[in-house]
Design a protein around this motif. Sequence first.
Motif, mmCIF file in Angstrom:
data_model
loop_
_atom_site.group_PDB
_atom_site.id
_atom_site.type_symbol
_atom_site.label_atom_id
_atom_site.label_comp_id
_atom_site.label_asym_id
_atom_site.label_seq_id
_atom_site.Cartn_x
_atom_site.Cartn_y
_atom_site.Cartn_z
ATOM 1 N N GLU A 1 5.736 3.892 -11.780
ATOM 2 C CA GLU A 1 5.358 2.880 -11.207
ATOM 3 C C GLU A 1 5.639 2.787 -9.728
ATOM 4 O OE1 GLU A 1 7.706 -0.126 -13.339
ATOM 5 O OE2 GLU A 1 6.639 0.344 -15.319
ATOM 6 N N MET A 2 6.698 3.581 -9.334
ATOM 7 C CA MET A 2 6.927 3.589 -7.759
ATOM 8 C C MET A 2 5.788 4.282 -7.182
ATOM 9 S SD MET A 2 9.794 6.446 -6.042
ATOM 10 C CE MET A 2 8.103 7.321 -5.990
ATOM 11 N N MET A 3 5.383 5.376 -7.804
ATOM 12 C CA MET A 3 4.205 6.308 -7.235
ATOM 13 C C MET A 3 3.049 5.047 -7.160
ATOM 14 S SD MET A 3 3.850 9.368 -6.037
ATOM 15 C CE MET A 3 5.335 10.338 -6.887
ATOM 16 N N LEU A 4 2.774 4.220 -7.774
ATOM 17 C CA LEU A 4 1.625 3.605 -7.689
ATOM 18 C C LEU A 4 1.671 2.374 -7.067
ATOM 19 C CD1 LEU A 4 0.397 3.749 -11.547
ATOM 20 C CD2 LEU A 4 -0.624 5.059 -9.422
ATOM 21 N N ALA A 5 2.908 2.094 -6.552
ATOM 22 C CA ALA A 5 3.301 0.706 -6.082
ATOM 23 C C ALA A 5 3.022 0.697 -4.257
ATOM 24 C CB ALA A 5 4.586 0.474 -5.959
ATOM 25 N N GLU A 6 2.248 -0.294 -4.020
ATOM 26 C CA GLU A 6 1.750 -0.319 -2.520
ATOM 27 C C GLU A 6 3.154 -0.524 -1.551
ATOM 28 O OE1 GLU A 6 -1.008 0.346 -1.168
ATOM 29 O OE2 GLU A 6 -2.181 0.358 -3.148
ATOM 30 N N PRO A 7 3.310 -0.244 -0.373
ATOM 31 C CA PRO A 7 4.238 -0.318 0.483
ATOM 32 C C PRO A 7 4.707 -1.680 0.425
ATOM 33 C CG PRO A 7 2.613 0.894 1.599
ATOM 34 C CD PRO A 7 1.971 0.593 0.377
ATOM 35 N N GLY A 8 6.034 -1.893 0.354
ATOM 36 C CA GLY A 8 6.806 -3.313 -0.108
ATOM 37 C C GLY A 8 6.681 -3.821 -1.334
ATOM 38 N N GLU A 9 6.116 -3.311 -2.188
ATOM 39 C CA GLU A 9 6.044 -3.512 -3.462
ATOM 40 C C GLU A 9 7.264 -2.977 -4.343
ATOM 41 O OE1 GLU A 9 1.343 -4.385 -4.483
ATOM 42 O OE2 GLU A 9 2.142 -2.684 -5.361
ATOM 43 N N GLN A 10 7.596 -3.443 -5.548
ATOM 44 C CA GLN A 10 8.664 -2.944 -6.467
ATOM 45 C C GLN A 10 7.838 -2.309 -7.489
ATOM 46 O OE1 GLN A 10 12.155 -2.752 -5.949
ATOM 47 N NE2 GLN A 10 11.881 -3.441 -3.791
ATOM 48 N N PRO A 11 8.615 -1.263 -8.232
ATOM 49 C CA PRO A 11 9.748 -0.487 -7.763
ATOM 50 C C PRO A 11 9.572 0.360 -6.505
ATOM 51 C CG PRO A 11 8.980 0.672 -9.623
ATOM 52 C CD PRO A 11 8.225 -0.583 -9.510
ATOM 53 N N ASP A 12 10.475 0.452 -5.740
ATOM 54 C CA ASP A 12 10.469 1.354 -4.600
ATOM 55 C C ASP A 12 11.235 2.599 -4.676
ATOM 56 O OD1 ASP A 12 12.899 0.270 -4.093
ATOM 57 O OD2 ASP A 12 12.825 -0.785 -2.096
ATOM 58 N N GLN A 13 11.377 3.492 -3.740
ATOM 59 C CA GLN A 13 12.242 4.603 -3.857
ATOM 60 C C GLN A 13 13.491 4.405 -4.380
ATOM 61 O OE1 GLN A 13 11.263 6.920 -0.241
ATOM 62 N NE2 GLN A 13 10.298 8.312 -1.398
ATOM 63 N N ALA A 14 14.168 3.370 -3.687
ATOM 64 C CA ALA A 14 15.564 3.060 -3.726
ATOM 65 C C ALA A 14 15.802 2.637 -5.506
ATOM 66 C CB ALA A 14 16.146 1.899 -2.969
ATOM 67 N N GLU A 15 14.691 1.893 -5.874
ATOM 68 C CA GLU A 15 15.047 1.289 -7.152
ATOM 69 C C GLU A 15 15.013 2.645 -8.124
ATOM 70 O OE1 GLU A 15 15.278 -1.004 -10.751
ATOM 71 O OE2 GLU A 15 15.997 -1.220 -8.724
ATOM 72 N N ALA A 16 13.696 3.529 -7.957
ATOM 73 C CA ALA A 16 13.773 4.629 -8.948
ATOM 74 C C ALA A 16 14.827 5.438 -8.757
ATOM 75 C CB ALA A 16 12.432 5.350 -8.481
ATOM 76 N N ALA A 17 15.585 5.852 -7.688
ATOM 77 C CA ALA A 17 16.705 6.532 -7.459
ATOM 78 C C ALA A 17 17.917 5.850 -8.348
ATOM 79 C CB ALA A 17 16.945 6.705 -6.036
ATOM 80 N N ARG A 18 17.938 4.562 -8.134
ATOM 81 C CA ARG A 18 18.883 3.965 -8.847
ATOM 82 C C ARG A 18 18.937 4.111 -10.426
ATOM 83 N NH1 ARG A 18 20.041 -0.237 -11.786
ATOM 84 N NH2 ARG A 18 17.882 -0.737 -11.878
ATOM 85 N N VAL A 19 17.784 3.996 -10.938
ATOM 86 C CA VAL A 19 17.525 4.361 -12.335
ATOM 87 C C VAL A 19 17.645 5.744 -12.783
ATOM 88 C CG1 VAL A 19 16.027 4.153 -14.109
ATOM 89 C CG2 VAL A 19 15.869 2.340 -12.498
ATOM 90 N N LEU A 20 17.440 6.603 -12.048
ATOM 91 C CA LEU A 20 17.779 7.858 -12.302
ATOM 92 C C LEU A 20 19.271 8.221 -12.080
ATOM 93 C CD1 LEU A 20 14.680 9.639 -10.476
ATOM 94 C CD2 LEU A 20 15.142 9.779 -12.937
#
Length: 378
Positions: free
Chosen positions: A298-317
């Motif tokens: 979902e992060m990969m498909l998100a536009e800039p400013g949308e969620q999940p961003d890299q920080a959210e993906a890193a948090r889940v991992l």
Amino acid sequence: MASITNLARRPRNRLRKSAARLRVSALPIAQCALAAGLSWWVAFDLLGHSRPFFAPIAAVVSLGVSLGARLRRSVELVVGVTVGIGVGDLIITAIGTGPWQIAVVVMLAMAAAVFLDGGPIIAMQAASSAVLVATLIPPGDAGGYERMLDALVGGLVGVAVVAVVPTHPVRRARTQAANVLATAADVLRKTADGLTEQNPAPIREALDRARATQAQIDSMRADLKGGHEITRISPMYWNSRERHDRLQATADPLDNAVRNIRVLVRRSLSVVRDDEILDPRLVDEIEKLSHAVDVLREMMLAEPGEQPDQAEAARVLRSVAIDAKPELVEKAGLSAHVVFGQLRSTLVDLMQVAGMQRISAMALLPPTVANPGVPPEV
């Protein structure tokens, strides 16, 4: 009845795949058509060449349906034509025309092209241009120079069309990356299910799916290469360079993650076949990782400013990584240790896809030895 249904479904599936291929290639096809027409107009109407067939050919070859390395194809094409016509003109003027003369000219033209550059287009264009000189273009005639100019016109028009009517420099590549991540998540889920049920069937299916991802990864890399060129030559997308470079940085970690997942699945199959019982917490880790990969997709498909961003993906991992402790494989067999090791390696790779540095990702894993090379943060 089931076999009849499957037979009826095959043409529909084939038609859907064909339509999908056409949609993906629609813009490159339109670019080739536009470049072919423009290059003929430039060579015929503006330059006055009587038969500028090489201009549209050069435009189409330099663009192609693939988006990768178009600038390189253009340069290779022009250089190949120049070498072929130059060598052919010199040799045929000296030795005349005939079967053995054609063989000599092709051999020398291809050898000169390979010496200059190892690209396949240079060698093939050099050979075909040399054959033109040896068979259709009289030696020393102005037609040889016109062919070189036509090739240059076609290559330049092709580059201009890419700059003026560009494809999006990151959209196709990130879609490919998201597809790879979707497959990886499904593979991990099926593997966890097979381990829980001690059933090899879903794990075998997962392994087949994991092995089939290489074509998608290769396509993503080609799209990234084409996107790099677009962000450099098209003013419309100069502001996309940073975004493209971030996506480019995920290619190697994503490729490595998929390779590690393949090994994890293969050893999971050995676990089931050998009737080796895993700690349920390790199976849970694989399941949790599949959900984290969904967030990454979902992060990969998100536009800039949308969620999940890299920080959210890193948090889940990170929430998966902190539980990847060596106690999960205490007194376990070899296959269990391999699954555990591949799980941890995959986590490091995927955290890099989420924008983390490798050293930081490794530091998030619980230590497995007394003095780890990377001091843990957990």
